[in-house]
Structures are given as C-alpha cells and as structure tokens.
Design a protein around this motif. Structure first.
Motif, mmCIF file in Angstrom:
data_model
loop_
_atom_site.group_PDB
_atom_site.id
_atom_site.type_symbol
_atom_site.label_atom_id
_atom_site.label_comp_id
_atom_site.label_asym_id
_atom_site.label_seq_id
_atom_site.Cartn_x
_atom_site.Cartn_y
_atom_site.Cartn_z
ATOM 1 N N ALA A 11 0.854 -1.189 0.000
ATOM 2 C CA ALA A 11 0.000 0.000 0.000
ATOM 3 C C ALA A 11 0.888 1.236 0.000
ATOM 4 C CB ALA A 11 -0.923 0.006 1.206
ATOM 5 N N ARG A 12 0.451 2.246 -0.724
ATOM 6 C CA ARG A 12 1.258 3.467 -0.785
ATOM 7 C C ARG A 12 1.233 4.191 0.554
ATOM 8 N NH1 ARG A 12 -1.243 6.846 -4.939
ATOM 9 N NH2 ARG A 12 -3.077 5.636 -4.395
ATOM 10 N N HIS A 18 -7.609 6.260 7.120
ATOM 11 C CA HIS A 18 -8.999 6.624 7.406
ATOM 12 C C HIS A 18 -9.852 5.363 7.569
ATOM 13 C CE1 HIS A 18 -9.813 5.766 3.187
ATOM 14 N NE2 HIS A 18 -8.872 6.628 2.824
ATOM 15 N N GLY A 20 -12.010 4.074 5.749
ATOM 16 C CA GLY A 20 -12.062 3.248 4.532
ATOM 17 C C GLY A 20 -10.884 2.294 4.489
ATOM 18 N N ASN A 21 -9.692 2.816 4.750
ATOM 19 C CA ASN A 21 -8.496 1.961 4.790
ATOM 20 C C ASN A 21 -8.649 0.896 5.875
ATOM 21 O OD1 ASN A 21 -6.623 5.004 4.624
ATOM 22 N ND2 ASN A 21 -7.028 3.655 2.903
ATOM 23 N N GLY A 24 -11.596 -1.484 4.904
ATOM 24 C CA GLY A 24 -11.425 -2.095 3.592
ATOM 25 C C GLY A 24 -10.111 -2.835 3.420
ATOM 26 N N ALA A 25 -9.110 -2.496 4.216
ATOM 27 C CA ALA A 25 -7.806 -3.128 4.005
ATOM 28 C C ALA A 25 -7.164 -3.620 5.308
ATOM 29 C CB ALA A 25 -6.862 -2.151 3.295
ATOM 30 N N LEU A 185 -15.449 -4.083 1.244
ATOM 31 C CA LEU A 185 -16.519 -3.209 1.660
ATOM 32 C C LEU A 185 -16.139 -1.799 1.217
ATOM 33 C CD1 LEU A 185 -18.848 -2.977 3.977
ATOM 34 C CD2 LEU A 185 -16.934 -2.199 5.332
ATOM 35 N N VAL A 187 -16.370 1.818 1.776
ATOM 36 C CA VAL A 187 -16.819 2.768 2.786
ATOM 37 C C VAL A 187 -17.043 4.123 2.119
ATOM 38 C CG1 VAL A 187 -16.230 3.894 4.961
ATOM 39 C CG2 VAL A 187 -15.496 1.542 4.552
ATOM 40 N N LYS A 195 -16.678 7.356 -2.559
ATOM 41 C CA LYS A 195 -15.861 6.488 -1.730
ATOM 42 C C LYS A 195 -15.038 7.363 -0.778
ATOM 43 C CE LYS A 195 -12.217 3.086 -2.430
ATOM 44 N NZ LYS A 195 -11.401 2.356 -3.366
ATOM 45 N N MET A 196 -14.926 6.932 0.463
ATOM 46 C CA MET A 196 -14.130 7.719 1.410
ATOM 47 C C MET A 196 -12.676 7.753 0.961
ATOM 48 S SD MET A 196 -13.585 7.264 5.531
ATOM 49 C CE MET A 196 -15.193 7.839 6.029
HETATM 50 P P1 ADP Z 1 -3.466 2.481 -2.450
HETATM 51 O O1 ADP Z 1 -3.024 3.232 -3.625
HETATM 52 O O2 ADP Z 1 -2.331 1.833 -1.736
HETATM 53 O O3 ADP Z 1 -4.597 1.542 -2.771
HETATM 54 P P2 ADP Z 1 -5.386 3.876 -0.835
HETATM 55 O O4 ADP Z 1 -5.156 4.790 0.294
HETATM 56 O O5 ADP Z 1 -6.290 4.336 -1.934
HETATM 57 O O6 ADP Z 1 -3.979 3.554 -1.407
HETATM 58 O O7 ADP Z 1 -5.964 2.515 -0.313
HETATM 59 C C1 ADP Z 1 -5.286 1.676 0.597
HETATM 60 C C2 ADP Z 1 -6.180 0.496 0.872
HETATM 61 O O8 ADP Z 1 -7.377 0.928 1.515
HETATM 62 C C3 ADP Z 1 -6.626 -0.243 -0.384
HETATM 63 O O9 ADP Z 1 -6.673 -1.614 -0.117
HETATM 64 C C4 ADP Z 1 -8.004 0.290 -0.636
HETATM 65 O O10 ADP Z 1 -8.840 -0.623 -1.320
HETATM 66 C C5 ADP Z 1 -8.513 0.545 0.766
HETATM 67 N N1 ADP Z 1 -9.484 1.645 0.757
HETATM 68 C C6 ADP Z 1 -9.216 2.948 0.537
HETATM 69 N N2 ADP Z 1 -10.332 3.689 0.611
HETATM 70 C C7 ADP Z 1 -11.353 2.831 0.886
HETATM 71 C C8 ADP Z 1 -12.775 2.977 1.100
HETATM 72 N N3 ADP Z 1 -13.372 4.168 1.058
HETATM 73 N N4 ADP Z 1 -13.498 1.874 1.358
HETATM 74 C C9 ADP Z 1 -12.899 0.666 1.413
HETATM 75 N N5 ADP Z 1 -11.588 0.450 1.244
HETATM 76 C C10 ADP Z 1 -10.809 1.513 0.979
#
Ligand code: ADP
Length: 328
Positions: A11-12, A18, A20-21, A24-25, A185, A187, A195-196
């Motif tokens: 992950a970056r 947040h 969502g992270n 979701g992750a 999921l 979020v 999407k959050m």
């Molecule tokens: P990356 O580029 O590493 O995916 P993000 O910050 O976009 O960076 O996402 C990190 C992780 O969090 C990913 O697995 C992503 O699917 C999950 N994620 C990010 N935002 C949400 C969200 N609103 N709902 C569910 N999962 C999310």
C-alpha cells in the motif's frame, strides 16, 4: 500451526489511515496473519509515480506504520517493510520488463485512468507500475495476493508475466500468485456518495481524537429526503445507518431501523450515537497508537528489521533468477 502459504500486499504511504483503509484493508491484513505468513510492504517507490513532492514521504510512512501496528499487525511474525529498502525489486523489475509487451501496459485500465488524472505527468514509472508491482509480488514467492476489483487486472498481468518469464528462460523459479478476492466493503465518505478518501476530504482518520471524530460524524449526510426531524427517514439509503451496522450493537441498530422510519429518532441523535460507538470501538487502537508514537525509534527498528528479513528472501530469489537468465 503450519501456515497456508505466503500473502503479499503493498500500500502506498498515504499517512494517517482513514476508516475506509481500516475497514477495507487493514482489518483484512490483520486477519490474514492467523492463517498465512504475511509480507506487507509500504510502497514508497510506487508513490513516486504520482506525488508532486516527497517532503511528507517519511512522515506519512511513519504515521501509516503506527496505524497498522496499533490496529494489530504483528511485526514479530509478519514482515512489515518499506519497498525502497529492498533494491532487489528494481533489479527484478528490469528483468521482467524485458518480457513485458508495451501494448499490454498501455491497455491496462489503471494506466488509462492515470493518464486522465495527471495528463501533464505521464511518466515512464506510471507505465511500468504493474511491472514493479509484479516484481514485488514474485520477489517474495508469494502464493496469495488479496485484491479488490480495481487491482484484479494487475494480478492477472502478474500471472501472465510469470508465465512469460518462466517460458522465456525455461525455468520454474517464479511462482504464479493466486488472487484472494476479498469482499471489499466500500466505505462511503461523509458526503454519503463518493468512496471515502483523503483527496476528497470526506474521510475520518482513525487516529483522530474523539472530539474531532464526533465533529466529522456530525457533518455526515443522511437521507437527503429527510429535511426535518419530524420527517420519517429511510435507513436503507443512509450512510450513518450503514456505519451503525458496523460499529453499534444489534439492539441499537434494530431500534434505529424502526425509529428512523417513524421519525422517532432524529439524525443528530443518530449521528451522536454512531460517534460514541465509533469512539468506543477505536479507543483501544488509539491508546496503543499513542503508546507506540511515544517511541519513534521502535517504529524505525521494526521497519529496519522487516527490511532485513525481506532482503534475505529477495536476494535468494534473485540468485535463482540471475541463474535462470544465465547472466554472466
Ligand atoms: P493504495 O493506492 O495503496 O490503494 P489507498 O489509500 O487508496 O492507497 O488505499 C489503501 C487500501 O485501503 C486499499 O486496499 C483500498 O482498497 C482501501 N481503501 C481505501 N479507501 C477505501 C474505502 N473508502 N473503502 C474501502 N476500502 C478503501
């Protein structure tokens, strides 16, 4: 108990995580540790393809590591490390790029989307992103990669690349990883629509104080048709209700489900109840995080140690790869 195989995920470094992270992750990352040997990578090199400035890179990596550890990543068993600490990934990227067809890269939907998002910075790294990602996955001989829908084409690309490499050099050194499709999921943000995410500033950081959290929750958009407290609402289309289902006790969820529909509970009350439950749920995480944050050297030690363990596996793979290519 013997684990079922090795999981890899990257992950970056986006800094403080947040909800969502978290939902979701991170929670999935934590759960996977029970059954798999996990390798979790903070992909700072990937981040360079899109960031405008690198001044926050170190701080963001630190904050994200804190969140992951406080949420339950166990660094004694899991390898948690920073991508750039293992330079072997750049080497494998170079070798894999020789068996990658240019057209495959330009066809990937993620690349097309990035071109739309940053037309003034269509850099070479952006095009090679999936190759670097593939290098990271196969370098650790990963069996399983948890993927959401948006990453599925990249994993398929990785599998094809492994086949091309193994075929070209008549070897079996690289392993085709399997996708583990997790029910992701999605979020939604405070707006209840998108999407959050940080870029939309519609997020709640899990490391926020209870007060900040409550303030953000109060900004959440509920059923738009419900103008006044005396109007009946529809929980089925309300993001606050969705979050209640995750963080509140079943009795309270049932009560809101009934009372909202007959205007027995107002949106403000409903949000405050959600905020209270969310804060209660996150309290142990926040306490742990504060404890970890007080000792930044310990965080650096964990990443350092993770880097050492990752490099050991990576170098072993590279010895086999160089041999397979018959590099002089
Ligand atoms: P990356 O580029 O590493 O995916 P993000 O910050 O976009 O960076 O996402 C990190 C992780 O969090 C990913 O697995 C992503 O699917 C999950 N994620 C990010 N935002 C949400 C969200 N609103 N709902 C569910 N999962 C999310």
């Amino acid at each position: 108990m013997a684990k079922k195989g090795r999981v890899f995920s990257g992950a970056r470094p986006t800094g403080r995580q947040h909800l969502g992270n978290y939902l979701g992750a991170i929670q999935n990352y934590v759960a996977l540790q029970d059954d798999y040997d996990c390798v979790y990578c903070i992909v700072d090199v990937h981040a360079l393809t899109t960031v405008e400035t690198t001044q926050d890179l170190r701080q963001n990596t630190f904050e994200m590591t804190l969140d992951w550890l406080a949420a339950g990543i166990r660094p004694e068993e899991t390898i948690l490390f920073v991508q750039s600490h293992v330079p072997q990934v750049m080497e494998l990227h170079a070798y894999l790029s020789m068996v990658t067809q240019f057209g495959k890269l330009t066809d990937l939907p993620t690349f097309k989307e990035k071109v739309r998002q940053q037309p003034d910075n269509v850099n070479y790294g952006l095009l090679g992103y999936p190759v670097l990602m593939a290098a990271g996955i196969v370098l650790y001989k990963s069996d399983i990669v948890p993927v959401g829908i948006d990453q599925a084409p990249h994993l398929e690309f990785t599998r094809e690349l492994v086949r091309s490499f193994n075929h070209r050099y008549n070897t079996k050194v690289l392993i085709e990883p399997q996708a583990k499709h997790t029910e992701i999921l999605k979020v939604l943000g405070l707006d209840g629509k998108e999407k959050m995410g940080k870029s939309l500033n519609n997020h709640i950081e899990i490391a926020s104080t209870p007060e900040e959290t409550t303030k953000r929750v109060r900004e959440m958009v509920t059923d738009p048709a419900r103008q006044r407290k005396t109007d009946a609402g529809n929980p089925d289309i309300c993001n606050v209700f969705t979050m209640h289902k995750i963080f509140s006790a079943q009795e309270e969820v049932d009560m809101i489900n009934v009372e909202c529909r007959r205007a027995g509970i107002g949106c403000v009350d409903c949000k405050l109840r959600y905020a209270a439950n969310l804060n209660k749920n996150l309290a142990p995480f926040r306490a742990k995080r504060a404890e970890l944050a007080a000792n930044p050297n310990y965080i650096q030690d964990i990443l350092h140690d993770g880097g050492n363990r990752a490099r050991a596996i990576a170098e072993q793979t590279m010895i086999e790869v160089r041999e397979a290519i018959q590099l002089p």
